[in-house]
Scaffold this active site. Sequence first.
Site, PDB file in Angstrom:
ATOM      1  N   SER A  11       0.819  -1.211   0.000  1.00 54.38           N
ATOM      2  CA  SER A  11       0.000   0.000   0.000  1.00 54.38           C
ATOM      3  C   SER A  11       0.855   1.264   0.000  1.00 54.38           C
ATOM      4  CB  SER A  11      -1.000  -0.014   1.155  1.00 54.38           C
ATOM      5  OG  SER A  11      -0.363  -0.355   2.346  1.00 54.38           O
ATOM      6  N   ARG A  33       6.156  -9.872  -7.677  1.00 56.46           N
ATOM      7  CA  ARG A  33       5.071 -10.670  -8.270  1.00 56.46           C
ATOM      8  C   ARG A  33       4.801 -10.205  -9.706  1.00 56.46           C
ATOM      9  NH1 ARG A  33       2.261 -13.534  -4.402  1.00 56.46           N
ATOM     10  NH2 ARG A  33       2.619 -12.855  -2.259  1.00 56.46           N
ATOM     11  N   GLY A 137       6.433  10.034   8.621  1.00 51.20           N
ATOM     12  CA  GLY A 137       5.492  10.998   9.193  1.00 51.20           C
ATOM     13  C   GLY A 137       4.090  10.420   9.173  1.00 51.20           C
ATOM     14  N   ALA A 141      -1.464   5.462   3.573  1.00 48.94           N
ATOM     15  CA  ALA A 141      -1.570   5.346   2.117  1.00 48.94           C
ATOM     16  C   ALA A 141      -2.999   5.598   1.642  1.00 48.94           C
ATOM     17  CB  ALA A 141      -1.130   3.938   1.701  1.00 48.94           C
ATOM     18  N   LYS A 192       6.330   4.209  17.302  1.00 45.58           N
ATOM     19  CA  LYS A 192       4.905   4.563  17.401  1.00 45.58           C
ATOM     20  C   LYS A 192       4.031   3.361  17.067  1.00 45.58           C
ATOM     21  CE  LYS A 192       4.016   4.778  12.797  1.00 45.58           C
ATOM     22  NZ  LYS A 192       3.036   3.985  12.086  1.00 45.58           N
ATOM     23  N   ASP A 245       2.930  11.144  14.108  1.00 49.21           N
ATOM     24  CA  ASP A 245       2.684   9.776  13.626  1.00 49.21           C
ATOM     25  C   ASP A 245       2.039   8.917  14.712  1.00 49.21           C
ATOM     26  OD1 ASP A 245       2.617   7.946  11.612  1.00 49.21           O
ATOM     27  OD2 ASP A 245       4.781   7.678  11.440  1.00 49.21           O
ATOM     28  N   ARG A 256      -2.793  -0.441  10.395  1.00 49.64           N
ATOM     29  CA  ARG A 256      -2.674  -1.896  10.520  1.00 49.64           C
ATOM     30  C   ARG A 256      -2.295  -2.281  11.943  1.00 49.64           C
ATOM     31  NH1 ARG A 256      -2.197  -0.424   5.058  1.00 49.64           N
ATOM     32  NH2 ARG A 256      -1.881   1.530   6.132  1.00 49.64           N
ATOM     33  N   VAL A 280       1.588  -6.008   6.373  1.00 50.66           N
ATOM     34  CA  VAL A 280       2.603  -5.999   7.419  1.00 50.66           C
ATOM     35  C   VAL A 280       2.099  -5.253   8.666  1.00 50.66           C
ATOM     36  CG1 VAL A 280       3.812  -3.913   6.582  1.00 50.66           C
ATOM     37  CG2 VAL A 280       5.044  -5.644   7.892  1.00 50.66           C
TER      38      VAL A 280
HETATM   39  N1  LIG Z   1       0.747   1.561   4.580  1.00 51.93           N
HETATM   40  C1  LIG Z   1       1.007   2.779   4.989  1.00 51.93           C
HETATM   41  O1  LIG Z   1       0.122   3.655   4.996  1.00 51.93           O
HETATM   42  C2  LIG Z   1       2.379   3.139   5.450  1.00 51.93           C
HETATM   43  C3  LIG Z   1       3.369   2.184   5.592  1.00 51.93           C
HETATM   44  N2  LIG Z   1       4.627   2.570   5.993  1.00 51.93           N
HETATM   45  C4  LIG Z   1       5.703   1.602   6.109  1.00 51.93           C
HETATM   46  O2  LIG Z   1       6.054   1.149   4.808  1.00 51.93           O
HETATM   47  C5  LIG Z   1       6.559  -0.193   4.862  1.00 51.93           C
HETATM   48  C6  LIG Z   1       5.762  -1.052   3.872  1.00 51.93           C
HETATM   49  O3  LIG Z   1       4.442  -1.045   4.368  1.00 51.93           O
HETATM   50  P1  LIG Z   1       3.162  -1.350   3.487  1.00 51.93           P
HETATM   51  O4  LIG Z   1       3.309  -0.886   2.088  1.00 51.93           O
HETATM   52  O5  LIG Z   1       2.027  -0.857   4.295  1.00 51.93           O
HETATM   53  O6  LIG Z   1       3.176  -2.943   3.524  1.00 51.93           O
HETATM   54  P2  LIG Z   1       2.215  -3.935   2.745  1.00 51.93           P
HETATM   55  O7  LIG Z   1       2.039  -5.112   3.616  1.00 51.93           O
HETATM   56  O8  LIG Z   1       1.029  -3.190   2.259  1.00 51.93           O
HETATM   57  O9  LIG Z   1       3.080  -4.330   1.466  1.00 51.93           O
HETATM   58  C7  LIG Z   1       4.358  -4.863   1.562  1.00 51.93           C
HETATM   59  C8  LIG Z   1       4.880  -5.068   0.156  1.00 51.93           C
HETATM   60  O10 LIG Z   1       6.211  -5.535   0.230  1.00 51.93           O
HETATM   61  C9  LIG Z   1       6.287  -6.764  -0.504  1.00 51.93           C
HETATM   62  N3  LIG Z   1       7.289  -7.651   0.076  1.00 51.93           N
HETATM   63  C10 LIG Z   1       7.270  -8.276   1.275  1.00 51.93           C
HETATM   64  N4  LIG Z   1       8.380  -9.020   1.421  1.00 51.93           N
HETATM   65  C11 LIG Z   1       9.097  -8.881   0.269  1.00 51.93           C
HETATM   66  C12 LIG Z   1      10.322  -9.410  -0.186  1.00 51.93           C
HETATM   67  N5  LIG Z   1      11.051 -10.213   0.581  1.00 51.93           N
HETATM   68  N6  LIG Z   1      10.747  -9.060  -1.428  1.00 51.93           N
HETATM   69  C13 LIG Z   1      10.013  -8.224  -2.187  1.00 51.93           C
HETATM   70  N7  LIG Z   1       8.851  -7.675  -1.812  1.00 51.93           N
HETATM   71  C14 LIG Z   1       8.399  -8.000  -0.582  1.00 51.93           C
HETATM   72  C15 LIG Z   1       4.896  -7.360  -0.362  1.00 51.93           C
HETATM   73  O11 LIG Z   1       4.720  -8.359  -1.336  1.00 51.93           O
HETATM   74  P3  LIG Z   1       3.608  -9.511  -1.171  1.00 51.93           P
HETATM   75  O12 LIG Z   1       2.349  -8.956  -1.714  1.00 51.93           O
HETATM   76  O13 LIG Z   1       4.165 -10.630  -1.952  1.00 51.93           O
HETATM   77  O14 LIG Z   1       3.520  -9.830   0.323  1.00 51.93           O
HETATM   78  C16 LIG Z   1       4.077  -6.119  -0.610  1.00 51.93           C
HETATM   79  O15 LIG Z   1       4.033  -5.780  -1.967  1.00 51.93           O
HETATM   80  C17 LIG Z   1       6.383  -0.641   6.324  1.00 51.93           C
HETATM   81  O16 LIG Z   1       7.601  -0.521   6.984  1.00 51.93           O
HETATM   82  C18 LIG Z   1       5.367   0.344   6.891  1.00 51.93           C
HETATM   83  O17 LIG Z   1       5.537   0.555   8.274  1.00 51.93           O
HETATM   84  C19 LIG Z   1       4.949   3.872   6.248  1.00 51.93           C
HETATM   85  C20 LIG Z   1       3.992   4.843   6.127  1.00 51.93           C
HETATM   86  C21 LIG Z   1       2.644   4.574   5.735  1.00 51.93           C
HETATM   87  O1  LIG Z   2       3.005   4.578   9.468  1.00 52.50           O
HETATM   88  C1  LIG Z   2       1.836   4.666   9.165  1.00 52.50           C
HETATM   89  C2  LIG Z   2       1.106   5.934   9.105  1.00 52.50           C
HETATM   90  O2  LIG Z   2       1.948   7.020   9.251  1.00 52.50           O
HETATM   91  C3  LIG Z   2       1.087   3.420   8.868  1.00 52.50           C
HETATM   92  O3  LIG Z   2       0.822   2.795  10.064  1.00 52.50           O
HETATM   93  P1  LIG Z   2       0.236   1.308  10.022  1.00 52.50           P
HETATM   94  O4  LIG Z   2       1.329   0.423   9.514  1.00 52.50           O
HETATM   95  O5  LIG Z   2      -0.152   1.009  11.448  1.00 52.50           O
HETATM   96  O6  LIG Z   2      -0.950   1.337   9.111  1.00 52.50           O
END
Ligand SMILES: NC(=O)C1=CN([C@@H]2O[C@H](COP(=O)(O)OP(=O)(O)OC[C@H]3O[C@@H](n4cnc5c(N)ncnc54)[C@H](OP(=O)(O)O)[C@@H]3O)[C@@H](O)[C@H]2O)C=CC1
Ligand SMILES: O=C(CO)COP(=O)(O)O
Length: 338
Positions: A11, A33, A137, A141, A192, A245, A256, A280
């Site tokens: 995301s 993928r 911050g 998403a 956080k 945050d 999440r 995650v």
């Molecule tokens: N979501 C949000 O709003 C925010 C998230 N973050 C941070 O961003 C980071 C990613 O979060 P988020 O996007 O939410 O996570 P998601 O769970 O939504 O997505 C994770 C992505 O990473 C891929 N992935 C996992 N393991 C691997 C690997 N070994 N090799 C390649 N790709 C891999 C997953 O693939 P697959 O589909 O195959 O599992 C998926 O596409 C985290 O650290 C989170 O804390 C920060 C700010 C906001």
């Molecule tokens: O870091 C995030 C918002 O700033 C996303 O938090 P979550 O992984 O708990 O959705």
Amino acid sequence: MERVCVLGAGSWGSALAMVLAENGHDTLVWTHRADQAEEINEQHTNRRYLPETELPTNLHATSDIAQAVAHSTTIIVAVPTKAIREVCEKMLATLDKKVLFVHVSKGIEPDSLKRISEILAESLPADFVEEIVVLSGPSHAEEVVLHHPTTITAACANIEAAEKVQDLFMNQFFRVYTNEDVIGVEMGGALKNVIALAAGITDGLNYGDNAKAALITRGLAEITRLGVKMGGNPFTFAGLTGMGDLIVTCTSVHSRNWRAGNMLGKGMKLPQVLEQMGMVVEGVRTTKAAYQLAEKYDVAMPISSELYGVLFNDVEPKVAVDALMMRVKKREIDEMMQ
Ligand SMILES: NC(=O)C1=CN([C@@H]2O[C@H](COP(=O)(O)OP(=O)(O)OC[C@H]3O[C@@H](n4cnc5c(N)ncnc54)[C@H](OP(=O)(O)O)[C@@H]3O)[C@@H](O)[C@H]2O)C=CC1
Ligand SMILES: O=C(CO)COP(=O)(O)O
């Protein structure tokens, strides 16, 4: 216009890639993928992670990491913390020029107790790293893709690199600040999630708003205590990547970590919760790291410690809350200043 790739099509990676493409940058998303890359290229959607979102048609995807790296002068690393080392290893074979790295992951590696920028610095040859910038911050998403106003911080000891990232992402709905305090920004962003799990638990127990306000403020106190001892600037923890945050993650249904905590508070066990989430939940592994860091730096982190018991030692959530409430009497401010 810059040539950028985003590694990770979850995301957050997808939402940030959308911001970059909308800003006119030549943006390529890498996913491991092939079917997901095809979906993004042909249908301009990423239904698993952003179900209601239409992605810009100038955003392209690939499942070939060599193609993504060759395309780019800036690489955004957007995979969960536990995947960072594996993705670095895949990149290693393909790097042949200096690149600006930006990471957006919010976690700390258990056992090594490394922050993400430290993992990147030790995994990537210095010859190919222009700088490592962290972007962090209050930014779900789900709201960024709706163009809801969002503020975020780009941090790097080299402020010019942080400003470059600020320029890359900044637009009318995505406002980027800069900070030189990488330790403070990374520690606030990672810790956080621990407190958000706890806030979800008290909401799951129907303990209401007093309990949540207590967790946010006392959570910030223990995050700041540890972060400052590790070298962070105390003021960073009062800013977007600390207090900001913490507020959004403890109070938003998009979180999440909060959602996972909520299920735990309602009585579900951790393995079921993680299976049901399908995304995650960084706070789980970070709780282990926070527990270890508290010992290493001899810092009191009562909320993180009680949460560790709930997640890894089968302590009942209600028993953990009781233990927090019945701790030895404290002064509020003196204790925070220690
Ligand atoms: N979501 C949000 O709003 C925010 C998230 N973050 C941070 O961003 C980071 C990613 O979060 P988020 O996007 O939410 O996570 P998601 O769970 O939504 O997505 C994770 C992505 O990473 C891929 N992935 C996992 N393991 C691997 C690997 N070994 N090799 C390649 N790709 C891999 C997953 O693939 P697959 O589909 O195959 O599992 C998926 O596409 C985290 O650290 C989170 O804390 C920060 C700010 C906001
Ligand atoms: O870091 C995030 C918002 O700033 C996303 O938090 P979550 O992984 O708990 O959705």
